[in-house]
Write an enzyme that holds these catalytic residues in place. Structure first.
Site, PDB file in Angstrom:
ATOM      1  N   HIS A   1       0.849  -1.196   0.000  1.00 31.26           N
ATOM      2  CA  HIS A   1       0.000   0.000   0.000  1.00 31.26           C
ATOM      3  C   HIS A   1       0.882   1.242   0.000  1.00 31.26           C
ATOM      4  O   HIS A   1       1.791   1.364   0.831  1.00 31.26           O
ATOM      5  CB  HIS A   1      -0.881   0.030   1.248  1.00 31.26           C
ATOM      6  CG  HIS A   1      -2.025  -0.935   1.209  1.00 31.26           C
ATOM      7  ND1 HIS A   1      -2.379  -1.727   2.288  1.00 31.26           N
ATOM      8  CD2 HIS A   1      -2.916  -1.226   0.227  1.00 31.26           C
ATOM      9  CE1 HIS A   1      -3.437  -2.456   1.972  1.00 31.26           C
ATOM     10  NE2 HIS A   1      -3.776  -2.181   0.730  1.00 31.26           N
TER      11      HIS A   1
ATOM     12  N   TYR B   1       3.943  -0.363   4.958  1.00 34.03           N
ATOM     13  CA  TYR B   1       4.592  -1.572   5.475  1.00 34.03           C
ATOM     14  C   TYR B   1       3.709  -2.809   5.329  1.00 34.03           C
ATOM     15  O   TYR B   1       3.825  -3.758   6.097  1.00 34.03           O
ATOM     16  CB  TYR B   1       5.000  -1.395   6.947  1.00 34.03           C
ATOM     17  CG  TYR B   1       5.775  -0.127   7.216  1.00 34.03           C
ATOM     18  CD1 TYR B   1       7.133  -0.034   6.907  1.00 34.03           C
ATOM     19  CD2 TYR B   1       5.150   0.992   7.755  1.00 34.03           C
ATOM     20  CE1 TYR B   1       7.834   1.135   7.139  1.00 34.03           C
ATOM     21  CE2 TYR B   1       5.842   2.169   7.988  1.00 34.03           C
ATOM     22  CZ  TYR B   1       7.191   2.235   7.678  1.00 34.03           C
ATOM     23  OH  TYR B   1       7.891   3.401   7.899  1.00 34.03           O
ATOM     24  N   HIS B   2       2.852  -2.821   4.319  1.00 34.20           N
ATOM     25  CA  HIS B   2       1.936  -3.951   4.105  1.00 34.20           C
ATOM     26  C   HIS B   2       2.424  -4.771   2.900  1.00 34.20           C
ATOM     27  O   HIS B   2       1.848  -4.733   1.825  1.00 34.20           O
ATOM     28  CB  HIS B   2       0.515  -3.444   3.855  1.00 34.20           C
ATOM     29  CG  HIS B   2      -0.052  -2.644   4.985  1.00 34.20           C
ATOM     30  ND1 HIS B   2      -1.124  -1.790   4.848  1.00 34.20           N
ATOM     31  CD2 HIS B   2       0.323  -2.569   6.283  1.00 34.20           C
ATOM     32  CE1 HIS B   2      -1.391  -1.220   6.006  1.00 34.20           C
ATOM     33  NE2 HIS B   2      -0.524  -1.682   6.903  1.00 34.20           N
ATOM     34  N   LEU B   3       3.485  -5.507   3.075  1.00 34.14           N
ATOM     35  CA  LEU B   3       4.140  -6.222   1.981  1.00 34.14           C
ATOM     36  C   LEU B   3       3.545  -7.617   1.832  1.00 34.14           C
ATOM     37  O   LEU B   3       3.463  -8.371   2.797  1.00 34.14           O
ATOM     38  CB  LEU B   3       5.645  -6.343   2.250  1.00 34.14           C
ATOM     39  CG  LEU B   3       6.364  -5.087   2.762  1.00 34.14           C
ATOM     40  CD1 LEU B   3       7.862  -5.351   2.881  1.00 34.14           C
ATOM     41  CD2 LEU B   3       6.096  -3.884   1.873  1.00 34.14           C
TER      42      LEU B   3
END
Length: 545
Positions: free
Chosen positions: A300, A475-477
Site C-alpha cells: 500500500h 509496510y503492508h508487503l
C-alpha cells in the site's frame, strides 16, 4: 541426516505473526517437537512493549530489517524504507498495532482464483480463533482467551471527534465495528493494546508456549539455506553473525517458512527455488524452477496531508513535550488513557475514491498530531493534524530478488508503486477526499491552514507530483509466494500452502496472499497461520461460518 544435527519434527523460520501462532498450535498437544529460528534478538527492548515506542523501534536496526526500495520514477527517485520486524514477534513487535480484517470479498476473490477453502466464510472461524475481542462486537468476533486482545481506543482527542463529525456530515456513516464484515464508514481503530502495553504475537502466542518442553526458540539465527534431499526439504542452515560458522537444524516432517514477504522470497531463491534465470545469476543450482517466487510483490502506497492547528489547540505535538509528556508518562504508569498507549493512527475512514462504487476502495487514517515533512514519525514543533489515504487493492506490482547468496546483503525490492493507471486514478481520488475531510465546518474551529501539500497544489498533475515526492509505504508487503493452483504459472504454493513441486516445504506468512486485502495485513496473517496449523496437523477444517 548428519549425526550431529539437531532434529525436530518441524522447523519454523521466523517468529513473527505467523511463526508465533504456529509455534503455539503445533506444540499444544505435546506430541510434536518444534524449533523456531528467529534472525533477530529476544524482544527485551522496552520500546517494543510501549505502544508509542514504535517511533523508536522503526529506526532501530537492532530489532528491524532496514530494507529500502529501489529508487523509482514514481517515487521521485527516492528509496523508501520498507522496515520489517527482526525480533521475537517480528512485525507485530514494531507495527502500528491496528487490527483490521478487511472486506469479505477479499477472501472470496482468493477462493475464486482456485484456492479451495479460502473464502471468507471458510476463514472467519480462524479470525475468531486468533482474536480475543475485548469490548462490544457481533457474533463473528473472536473471544478466544488464547488470542490477540483487540481493544478499543481509550484516549480520545476532541479534534478526532470533530473529524468524525465532519465525515458524518459529508455522508460517511459512523461505523463502530469495521471488523464486523461491513467495513464502510468512519470511527476509531481497534488495536492490539491491553493495559497500556503492546501485545505482540510473541507475547500472545509464543511466550505461553515456551514453557513446553517440545518447543525450542533460537534467536540471532539467520537462515541462509533450505536443505534438500532431492525435492524434499530436510532442514535449515543458519548463521549467527557475518563470518560465523554455519549451523543446521533438521526437520523430520516439514520446514515452514514464516519469515515475511521479503525474507521468505529471498530464502527460497538462494536455496534453489525460484526463477531459473535469477538462480543462474546467483550461481545457485536449480532445485525447483518457479517463476513466481519473488514476483507479485505488492504494498500500500500512502499520501498524507497536514493541517496546522490554531494556537493553543491540544494535539500530540504539545502533549509529547516537556511537562505535558511527563504527565502522560505518569498516566501510562497508572494504566490510565495516555498518548503512550495509542496506535499511530487513531481514526479510520473506509470509503470510495469516486461516487457510484459498490464498496470502499480506500483506507484513510487520521491522527491528532502532525509530523515534520520528510521525516518518519518526527512531530512538528507546532500543533497540527495528519490524514493519509491509500488504495485498498493496488494493481501495481513488482518483485523481490536476492542480489547474492549472502544473507547479510539486502535484496532488491521494487514495488513499482503507482505504475498502474487505475492506481493513479484511485490515489488522486483519495487525496481529494482527504482534502474534503480536512476542510469540514466541524474541523474549522480547530484548524487554520493546510501546510502539506499546501493549497496551491490543486491540479491532478500537481497532486501526483506531490504523491511521487512525498508518498510512502504502509509496510503492508505481500504476494511473493503467491497461493494458487498448479495451473497458475505465477503461483508458488497450493491451497494447503505447500510449495509446488516440493515435499515437506510450506510457506505460512503474508507472502502467500494472492492479492492485497482491503486492510492492514496483520489480522489476515494471524488467520492464515491459524488455518495453516490445522492443515499441517491434518485436522478437519473449522466449520465454515
Amino acid at each position: 541426516m548428519p549425526p550431529d544435527a539437531d532434529t525436530f519434527d518441524y522447523v519454523i523460520v521466523g517468529s513473527g505473526a505467523a511463526g508465533s501462532v504456529l509455534a503455539n498450535r503445533l506444540t499444544a498437544d505435546g506430541t510434536a517437537t518444534v524449533c523456531v529460528l528467529e534472525a533477530g534478538p529476544p524482544d527485551r527492548n522496552p520500546w517494543i512493549h510501549i505502544p508509542a515506542g514504535f517511533i523508536k523501534t522503526l529506526a532501530d536496526p537492532g530489532v528491524t530489517w532496514q530494507f529500502k526500495t529501489e529508487p523509482l520514477a514514481m517515487t521521485g527517485g527516492r528509496r523508501i524504507a520498507t522496515t520489517q520486524g527482526r525480533t521475537l514477534g517480528g512485525g507485530s513487535s514494531v507495527n502500528g498495532m491496528i487490527y483490521n480484517r478487511g472486506q469479505p470479498a477479499d477472501l472470496d476473490h482468493w477462493a475464486q482464483r482456485g484456492n479451495r477453502g479460502w473464502g471468507y466464510q471458510d476463514c472467519l472461524p480462524y479470525y475468531r480463533r486468533s482474536e480475543n475481542r475485548v469490548g462490544f462486537g457481533e457474533d463473528n468476533r473472536g473471544r478466544s482467551e488464547g488470542g490477540i486482545p483487540v481493544t478499543d481506543m481509550d484516549w480520545i482527542n476532541p479534534i478526532s471527534e470533530a473529524f468524525i463529525a465532519g465525515c458524518v456530515g459529508m455522508g460517511i456513516p459512523r461505523n463502530p465495528d469495521y471488523n464486523s464484515g461491513d467495513q464502510a464508514g468512519v470511527g476509531y481503530f481497534q488495536r492490539a493494546i491491553q493495559n497500556g502495553r503492546r501485545v505482540s504475537a510473541a507475547t500472545a502466542f509464543l511466550k505461553p508456549a515456551r514453557s513446553r518442553r517440545n518447543l525450542e526458540v533460537r534467536t540471532n539465527a539467520r537462515a541462509s539455506a533450505i536443505l534438500f534431499e532431492g525435492k524434499r526439504a530436510t532442514g535449515i542452515r543458519y548463521v549467527t553473525a557475518p563470518g560465523a560458522p554455519a549451523k543446521q537444524v533438521m526437520a523430520r516432517r516439514e520446514v515452514i517458512l514464516s519469515s515475511g514477504t521479503v525474507n521468505t522470497a529471498r530464502l527460497l531463491q538462494i536455496s534453489g527455488v525460484g526463477p531459473a534465470e535469477l538462480l543462474g545469476q546467483l550461481g545457485v543450482p536449480v532445485v525447483q524452477a518457479l517463476r513466481g517466487v519473488g514476483a507479485n510483490f505488492r504494498d500500500h502506497y500512502a499520501s498524507r496531508f497536514v493541517m496546522r492547528a490554531k494556537p493553543g489547540t491540544e494535539t500530540l505535538n504539545g502533549l509529547a513535550r516537556g511537562l505535558n509528556l511527563g504527565l502522560q508518562v505518569a498516566r501510562w504508569g497508572l494504566k490510565r488513557p495516555s498518548i503512550l498507549a495509542t496506535a499511530p493512527s487513531h481514526v479510520h475512514v473506509f470509503w470510495k475514491s469516486f461516487e457510484g462504487l459498490d464498496a470502499p476502495d480506500l483506507q484513510c487514517v487520521f491522527t491528532p498530531g502532525s509530523y515534520a515533512e520528510g521525516k518518519v514519525y518526527v512531530l512538528d514543533d507546532y500543533p497540527g493534524v495528519t490524514a493519509g489515504a491509500w488504495q485498498h487493492r493496488p494493481e501495481s506490482h513488482g518483485w523481490v530478488k536476492a542480489r547474492s547468496t549472502n544473507v547479510f546483503e539486502d535484496p532488491e525490492i521494487n514495488p513499482n508503486y503507482l505504475s498502474d493507471a487505475m492506481d493513479v486514478r484511485v490515489h488522486l481520488g483519495g487525496m481529494r477526499l482527504l482534502r474534503r475531510m480536512l476542510n469540514t465546518p466541524e474541523l474549522g474551529r480547530f484548524l487554520e491552514a493546510e501546510t502539506l501539500p499546501g493549497p496551491s497544489v490543486e491540479s491532478d498533475d500537481e497532486l501526483l507530483d506531490f504523491a511521487k515526492k512525498n508518498g510512502s509505504t504502509t509496510y503492508h508487503l505481500i504476494g511473493t509466494a503467491r497461493m494458487g493452483p498448479e495451473t497458475d504459472p505465477t503461483a508458488v504454493v497450493n491451497d494447503r500452502l505447500l510449495v509446488h513441486g516440493m515435499q515437506a516445504l510450506r510457506v505460512v506468512d503474508a507472502s502467500i496472499m494472492p492479492s492485497m486485502p482491503s486492510a492492514n495485513t496483520y489480522a489476515t496473517t494471524l488467520m492464515i497461520a491459524e488455518k495453516a496449523a490445522d492443515l499441517i496437523l491434518g485436522r478437519q477444517a473449522a466449520a465454515a461460518a
